[in-house]
Write an enzyme that holds these catalytic residues in place. Structure first.
Site, PDB file in Angstrom:
ATOM      1  N   ASN A   1       0.801  -1.228   0.000  1.00 32.35           N
ATOM      2  CA  ASN A   1       0.000   0.000   0.000  1.00 32.35           C
ATOM      3  C   ASN A   1       0.834   1.279   0.000  1.00 32.35           C
ATOM      4  O   ASN A   1       0.401   2.304  -0.505  1.00 32.35           O
ATOM      5  CB  ASN A   1      -0.919  -0.025   1.224  1.00 32.35           C
ATOM      6  CG  ASN A   1      -1.534   1.305   1.548  1.00 32.35           C
ATOM      7  OD1 ASN A   1      -2.559   1.691   1.013  1.00 32.35           O
ATOM      8  ND2 ASN A   1      -0.893   2.046   2.464  1.00 32.35           N
TER       9      ASN A   1
ATOM     10  N   LYS B   1       9.110 -10.497  -3.030  1.00 29.23           N
ATOM     11  CA  LYS B   1      10.018 -11.596  -3.385  1.00 29.23           C
ATOM     12  C   LYS B   1      10.565 -12.278  -2.133  1.00 29.23           C
ATOM     13  O   LYS B   1      10.580 -13.517  -2.045  1.00 29.23           O
ATOM     14  CB  LYS B   1      11.164 -11.052  -4.239  1.00 29.23           C
ATOM     15  CG  LYS B   1      12.271 -12.056  -4.551  1.00 29.23           C
ATOM     16  CD  LYS B   1      13.391 -11.393  -5.331  1.00 29.23           C
ATOM     17  CE  LYS B   1      14.607 -12.314  -5.447  1.00 29.23           C
ATOM     18  NZ  LYS B   1      14.319 -13.511  -6.280  1.00 29.23           N
TER      19      LYS B   1
ATOM     20  N   SER C   1      -2.078   0.727  -7.043  1.00 31.28           N
ATOM     21  CA  SER C   1      -1.705   1.451  -8.249  1.00 31.28           C
ATOM     22  C   SER C   1      -2.456   2.782  -8.233  1.00 31.28           C
ATOM     23  O   SER C   1      -2.663   3.379  -7.180  1.00 31.28           O
ATOM     24  CB  SER C   1      -2.022   0.627  -9.492  1.00 31.28           C
ATOM     25  OG  SER C   1      -1.669   1.342 -10.666  1.00 31.28           O
TER      26      SER C   1
ATOM     27  N   TYR D   1       5.468   9.564 -11.691  1.00 33.61           N
ATOM     28  CA  TYR D   1       4.462   8.911 -10.839  1.00 33.61           C
ATOM     29  C   TYR D   1       3.591   7.975 -11.670  1.00 33.61           C
ATOM     30  O   TYR D   1       3.358   6.816 -11.296  1.00 33.61           O
ATOM     31  CB  TYR D   1       3.592   9.971 -10.160  1.00 33.61           C
ATOM     32  CG  TYR D   1       2.484   9.374  -9.304  1.00 33.61           C
ATOM     33  CD1 TYR D   1       2.775   8.770  -8.088  1.00 33.61           C
ATOM     34  CD2 TYR D   1       1.159   9.408  -9.732  1.00 33.61           C
ATOM     35  CE1 TYR D   1       1.762   8.216  -7.304  1.00 33.61           C
ATOM     36  CE2 TYR D   1       0.139   8.856  -8.961  1.00 33.61           C
ATOM     37  CZ  TYR D   1       0.448   8.261  -7.748  1.00 33.61           C
ATOM     38  OH  TYR D   1      -0.558   7.709  -6.987  1.00 33.61           O
TER      39      TYR D   1
ATOM     40  N   LYS E   1       3.041   3.869 -11.283  1.00 37.14           N
ATOM     41  CA  LYS E   1       1.737   3.232 -11.079  1.00 37.14           C
ATOM     42  C   LYS E   1       1.430   2.228 -12.196  1.00 37.14           C
ATOM     43  O   LYS E   1       0.784   1.203 -11.959  1.00 37.14           O
ATOM     44  CB  LYS E   1       0.650   4.296 -10.988  1.00 37.14           C
ATOM     45  CG  LYS E   1       0.779   5.217  -9.760  1.00 37.14           C
ATOM     46  CD  LYS E   1       0.517   4.495  -8.444  1.00 37.14           C
ATOM     47  CE  LYS E   1       1.720   4.091  -7.675  1.00 37.14           C
ATOM     48  NZ  LYS E   1       1.388   3.434  -6.382  1.00 37.14           N
TER      49      LYS E   1
END
Length: 311
Positions: free
Chosen positions: A113, A145, A169, A198, A202
């Protein structure tokens, strides 16, 4: 025209049909929320605690995290656990994952988030990456990962036979693309505006989440990307004061922004949403098709793997 229509559909959603009251009991579930000390992240932690999850609030600032934990304790009667995490520093991401795995053997939901939006162009990560790509995409990739062994073993052992990774996103990914020459600082990156960078990050979030779904969906990992909404949050702190005031008057509260990712992360329906892109409020949406292209996803994944192989 299609992009404009999609932007309007995501920016002007109908009234939500899903609420935090619809979240099932989460007793026994272990959850990480990155950027959990403010905005949508804090609202997400609040709802999870209220439904009995064990929540790790991951944040860079211990002071801000502990203040948020105390606020949430007063509101819910439950206490989140602080996990120190700096997504803009790969060594710090590794340390956070190790700390979590020393404490927990299970992880049922990971909310990727946290993030930054339009910081000054001169700001880069500790490792020299564009701050937005490095934080929003690379940092979350590396965290995911490192936690994959825990996630996959949890999926195998859980009654539901799945776990979930929800990656934030933005509808602004519709205006983005991937220019690999701009991921690290240099002349190509400095030709782009913070807003363009930005949008690129996203877009990268959608591409990463989609590739994660393809690679691990058959192993019980449900990977979802989310546009949380046009929200009044501290993500806009790098904008001018005037622009912040104008935008905040038009935006939705962070509590609304948490709804879609909570739907994807906790609801029964969410288990069937692997590879989907969700939009406000708790709806399945349509991302840019090329952001979910397997060729794009594999190329990004290979680049991300290359960046972390020697950390």
């Amino acid at each position: 025209m299609r992009t404009l229509s999609s932007l309007l559909n995501q920016a002007l959603p109908p009234k939500p049909k899903f609420s935090v009251d619809d979240i099932p009991d989460l007793t026994g579930k272990v959850v990480i929320v990155t950027g959990g000390n403010a905005g949508v992240g804090k609202e997400t932690v609040k709802a999870l605690l209220a439904h009995n999850a064990k929540v790790y609030l991951a944040a860079r600032s211990a002071e801000k995290a502990r203040a948020a934990i105390e606020d949430l304790r007063k509101e819910t009667g439950k206490e989140a656990i602080f996990l120190k995490l700096d997504l803009a520093n790969l060594e710090a991401v590794k340390a956070a994952a190790l700390e979590f795995q020393e404490k927990e053997k299970e992880l049922h939901i990971l909310f990727n988030n946290g993030g930054v939006m339009t910081p000054p162009l001169e700001q880069v990560t500790a490792d020299g990456y564009d701050l937005q790509m490095g934080t929003n995409v690379l940092g979350h990739f590396y965290l995911t990962k490192l936690l994959l062994p825990t996630l996959l073993s949890t999926a195998e052992a859980s009654p539901e036979k799945h776990v979930r990774v929800v990656t934030t996103s933005s509808m602004l990914h519709l205006l983005g693309s991937l220019n690999f020459d701009t991921f690290k600082d240099g002349p190509a990156r400095r030709k782009l505006s913070p807003m363009k960078l930005y949008s690129q990050s996203k877009y990268g979030n959608v591409a990463f989440a989609s590739e994660l779904s393809r690679r691990y969906g058959d192993k019980g990992l449900v990977s979802i990307s989310v546009h949380p909404g046009t929200l009044n949050s501290d993500l806009h702190r790098h904008m001018s004061k005037l622009r912040q005031r104008v935008m905040n008057a038009l935006l939705y509260p962070p509590s609304h922004g948490a709804l879609t990712q909570l739907w994807g992360g906790t609801s029964k329906e969410g288990a069937e949403l692997n590879g989907k892109y969700l939009i406000p409020w708790a709806r399945i949406g349509s991302p840019r098709p090329d952001a979910q292209d397997p060729v794009v996803g594999e190329k990004l994944w290979d680049w991300l793997e290359e960046q972390v192989k020697n950390v």
